[in-house]
Scaffold this active site. Structure first.
Site, PDB file in Angstrom:
ATOM      1  CG  HIS A 179       9.317  -1.434  -8.402  1.00  0.00           C
ATOM      2  ND1 HIS A 179       9.862  -0.140  -8.493  1.00  0.00           N
ATOM      3  CD2 HIS A 179       8.432  -1.410  -9.598  1.00  0.00           C
ATOM      4  CE1 HIS A 179       9.345   0.376  -9.613  1.00  0.00           C
ATOM      5  NE2 HIS A 179       8.523  -0.349 -10.225  1.00  0.00           N
ATOM      6  CG  ASP A 392      14.863  -3.105  -0.032  1.00  0.00           C
ATOM      7  OD1 ASP A 392      13.833  -3.080  -0.618  1.00  0.00           O
ATOM      8  OD2 ASP A 392      15.311  -2.130   0.864  1.00  0.00           O
TER       9      ASP A 392
HETATM   10  C1  GDG Z   1      10.094  -0.669  -3.487  1.00  0.00           C
HETATM   11  C2  GDG Z   1      11.060  -1.805  -3.316  1.00  0.00           C
HETATM   12  C3  GDG Z   1      12.899  -0.450  -4.497  1.00  0.00           C
HETATM   13  C4  GDG Z   1      11.107   7.967   2.452  1.00  0.00           C
HETATM   14  N1  GDG Z   1      10.469   8.679   3.395  1.00  0.00           N
HETATM   15  C5  GDG Z   1       9.324   9.396   2.816  1.00  0.00           C
HETATM   16  C6  GDG Z   1       9.566   9.130   1.341  1.00  0.00           C
HETATM   17  N2  GDG Z   1      10.394   8.084   1.294  1.00  0.00           N
HETATM   18  C7  GDG Z   1      11.048   7.786  -0.124  1.00  0.00           C
HETATM   19  C8  GDG Z   1      12.537   7.777   0.109  1.00  0.00           C
HETATM   20  C9  GDG Z   1      12.823   6.872  -1.145  1.00  0.00           C
HETATM   21  C10 GDG Z   1      11.826   5.858  -1.138  1.00  0.00           C
HETATM   22  O1  GDG Z   1      10.746   6.531  -0.435  1.00  0.00           O
HETATM   23  C11 GDG Z   1      12.106   4.548  -0.418  1.00  0.00           C
HETATM   24  O2  GDG Z   1      12.763   3.857  -1.371  1.00  0.00           O
HETATM   25  P1  GDG Z   1      12.944   2.194  -1.126  1.00  0.00           P
HETATM   26  O3  GDG Z   1      13.966   1.794  -2.217  1.00  0.00           O
HETATM   27  O4  GDG Z   1      13.323   1.832   0.288  1.00  0.00           O
HETATM   28  O5  GDG Z   1      11.271   1.862  -1.770  1.00  0.00           O
HETATM   29  P2  GDG Z   1      10.195   1.127  -1.274  1.00  0.00           P
HETATM   30  O6  GDG Z   1       9.086   1.949  -0.862  1.00  0.00           O
HETATM   31  O7  GDG Z   1      10.728  -0.254  -0.393  1.00  0.00           O
HETATM   32  O8  GDG Z   1       9.826   0.258  -2.674  1.00  0.00           O
HETATM   33  C12 GDG Z   1      12.582  -1.330  -3.235  1.00  0.00           C
HETATM   34  C13 GDG Z   1      11.901   0.489  -5.009  1.00  0.00           C
HETATM   35  O9  GDG Z   1      10.657  -0.086  -5.012  1.00  0.00           O
HETATM   36  C14 GDG Z   1      12.066   1.228  -6.117  1.00  0.00           C
HETATM   37  O10 GDG Z   1      11.869   0.355  -7.222  1.00  0.00           O
HETATM   38  O11 GDG Z   1      13.980   0.035  -4.147  1.00  0.00           O
HETATM   39  O12 GDG Z   1      13.496  -2.339  -3.025  1.00  0.00           O
HETATM   40  O13 GDG Z   1      10.664  -2.396  -2.133  1.00  0.00           O
HETATM   41  O14 GDG Z   1      12.826   7.426  -2.461  1.00  0.00           O
HETATM   42  O15 GDG Z   1      13.147   9.042  -0.391  1.00  0.00           O
HETATM   43  N3  GDG Z   1       8.825   9.753   0.601  1.00  0.00           N
HETATM   44  C15 GDG Z   1       7.694  10.580   1.088  1.00  0.00           C
HETATM   45  N4  GDG Z   1       7.948  10.907   2.310  1.00  0.00           N
HETATM   46  C16 GDG Z   1       8.624  10.197   3.369  1.00  0.00           C
HETATM   47  O16 GDG Z   1       8.670  10.383   4.588  1.00  0.00           O
HETATM   48  N5  GDG Z   1       7.055  11.137   0.275  1.00  0.00           N
END
Ligand code: GDG
Length: 415
Positions: A179, A392
């Site tokens: 990821h 990222d």
């Molecule tokens: C890794 C990689 C890659 C946000 N606030 C809350 C919440 N979220 C959800 C969002 C979004 C997700 O979390 C965050 O997405 P990211 O892409 O920034 O993900 P990372 O956690 O950094 O994870 C990243 C990802 O994996 C997928 O492959 O894109 O590059 O680092 O969906 O909506 N979810 C909940 N409460 C919140 O307050 N439950």
């Protein structure tokens, strides 16, 4: 996944094994203080949970709570079912978590894979623990998988699992997906355990990365370190198998976000947010796990410069530009994350000290996890979405913001 209150019963998953198995560091649910469950935050769970339901698979992962060595069997150690999801916990005690999770995964691999924006720590004893935990995962997966099952292993915590599992269960098909970014050779060569990681990954039939540059880095490193033949998105493993390697950029459930965004309640909630902010001219928004890779501190500094360029407030006028920063708590036991939180919070205080007027902060900072419908209301309330990580893997927030703008308005700043 339903965000609020995962209601549930508890029973054993399919005793004959599952035909579809997902393995990731964490289970997709975590315990709440009142004894219930909620979905674990983060992009990995949001991206995969729908598929797990559709395929009636099982998820193998750590429960989120350290297990005492002499603990009685419970949901941290025994297979269970929550809200129709079959889950197999891998029990980990505090020493395992310190070595495998904090020291190797988050202290060595995470910073190095994100362009070494923080120095990595290399600790051989902790690496032995990482290896042991990967074996524990492979054991649990082997026990949960039906003959010929499809097993999908996720992320940098579990890079040795594919080869370990193949040795135990040559009948299963194994996919691996990373990821986060996969680094170029000049960075990867710093890792003392570089050969072992490449060999571990080559146990899979298919290795997926977010971007083609990561897949290319992997192929180059396989040739350089193991002398493997690599061409046309395949690498030849030591046992002669051809392992497929390629980019598979992750995405979101667009229909789910679009449906939420179009609801009348969401419209009303977005309007309410703007009213509560005092109807500023421009609402800027950041939503990230509180992680130093996400560039939250740099974003706040940029916002501070913007406000300074606007000149001082006269004590009566409200800030005309307001930033909402949601910083979802993350890895709170890891030192670098504690420091990052302090720096972000200090900066929020400094900016508000300089630019807020009574009852009207310039930065609204939420160090909390919000349910999806509230996030979508924020996406709809914002004029400008700031997605400015230093590095990222993909970033699902950017995609969610675009999907939620059924009004065809809003600006995404993506860097
Ligand atoms: C890794 C990689 C890659 C946000 N606030 C809350 C919440 N979220 C959800 C969002 C979004 C997700 O979390 C965050 O997405 P990211 O892409 O920034 O993900 P990372 O956690 O950094 O994870 C990243 C990802 O994996 C997928 O492959 O894109 O590059 O680092 O969906 O909506 N979810 C909940 N409460 C919140 O307050 N439950």
């Amino acid at each position: 996944m339903r965000d609020a209150g995962l209601v549930s019963g508890t029973s054993d998953p399919q005793p004959d094994g599952h035909h579809f198995v997902i393995a990731a560091n964490r289970l997709p649910v975590e315990r709440t203080a009142d004894g219930g469950y909620r979905s674990s935050p983060g992009g990995l769970v949001r991206a995969l949970i729908g598929l797990l339901r559709e395929r009636q698979g099982v998820w193998v992962g750590w429960s989120g709570t350290p297990t005492a060595a002499d603990a009685a069997p419970d949901e941290h150690t025994r297979p269970f079912t929550i809200d129709g999801l079959d889950l197999v916990p891998v029990p980990l005690d505090q020493d395992q978590l310190t070595g495998y999770y904090e020291t190797i995964s988050n202290g060595a691999l995470w910073p190095l894979y994100h362009d070494a924006i923080r120095p990595s720590l290399y600790d051989d004893e902790a690496w032995d623990v990482y290896r042991g935990v990967n074996r524990a995962f492979a054991d649990r997966i082997a026990a949960a998988a039906a003959p010929g099952a499809l097993v999908w292993v996720h992320d940098y915590h579990l890079q040795l699992v594919p080869a370990m599992l193949r040795a135990m269960r040559p009948d299963v098909r194994i996919g691996f997906f990373l990821h986060i970014p996969f680094p170029p050779q000049e960075l990867f060569m710093r890792l003392p355990w570089r050969d072992e990681i490449i060999e571990g990954l080559l146990g899979a039939d298919l290795i997926g990365f977010q971007r083609s540059v990561a897949a290319e880095n992997f192929c180059i490193l396989s040739s350089r370190l193991l002398g493997a033949e690599a061409e046309d998105h395949t690498v030849q493993a030591a046992d002669g198998r051809r392992v497929h390697v390629g980019p598979f950029p992750i995405s979101i459930d667009v229909a789910e976000i679009d449906e939420l965004a179009r609801r009348a309640e969401t419209d009303a909630a977005a309007e309410d947010i703007r009213n509560r902010l005092g109807r500023p001219e421009v609402v800027l928004l950041g939503v990230d796990r509180l992680d130093y890779t996400k560039g939250i501190e740099e974003r706040l500094l940029a916002f501070q410069s913007l406000l300074r360029a606007d000149g001082p407030l006269d004590g009566v006028r409200r800030p005309s530009r307001v930033l909402i920063q949601v910083a979802v708590p993350s890895r709170e036991t890891v030192g670098d994350y504690m420091t990052q939180r302090e720096r972000v919070e200090q900066l929020v205080g400094a900016i508000n000290g300089e630019f807020a007027t009574l009852g009207h902060p310039a930065v609204h900072y939420l160090h909390q996890s919000l349910p999806l419908h509230e996030l979508v209301a924020l996406y709809r309330a914002a004029d400008v979405m700031l997605v400015t990580p230093l590095r990222d893997g993909m970033n699902l927030v950017a995609k969610e913001f675009v999907a939620s703008r059924c009004d065809e308005r809003g600006v995404l700043v993506l860097s």
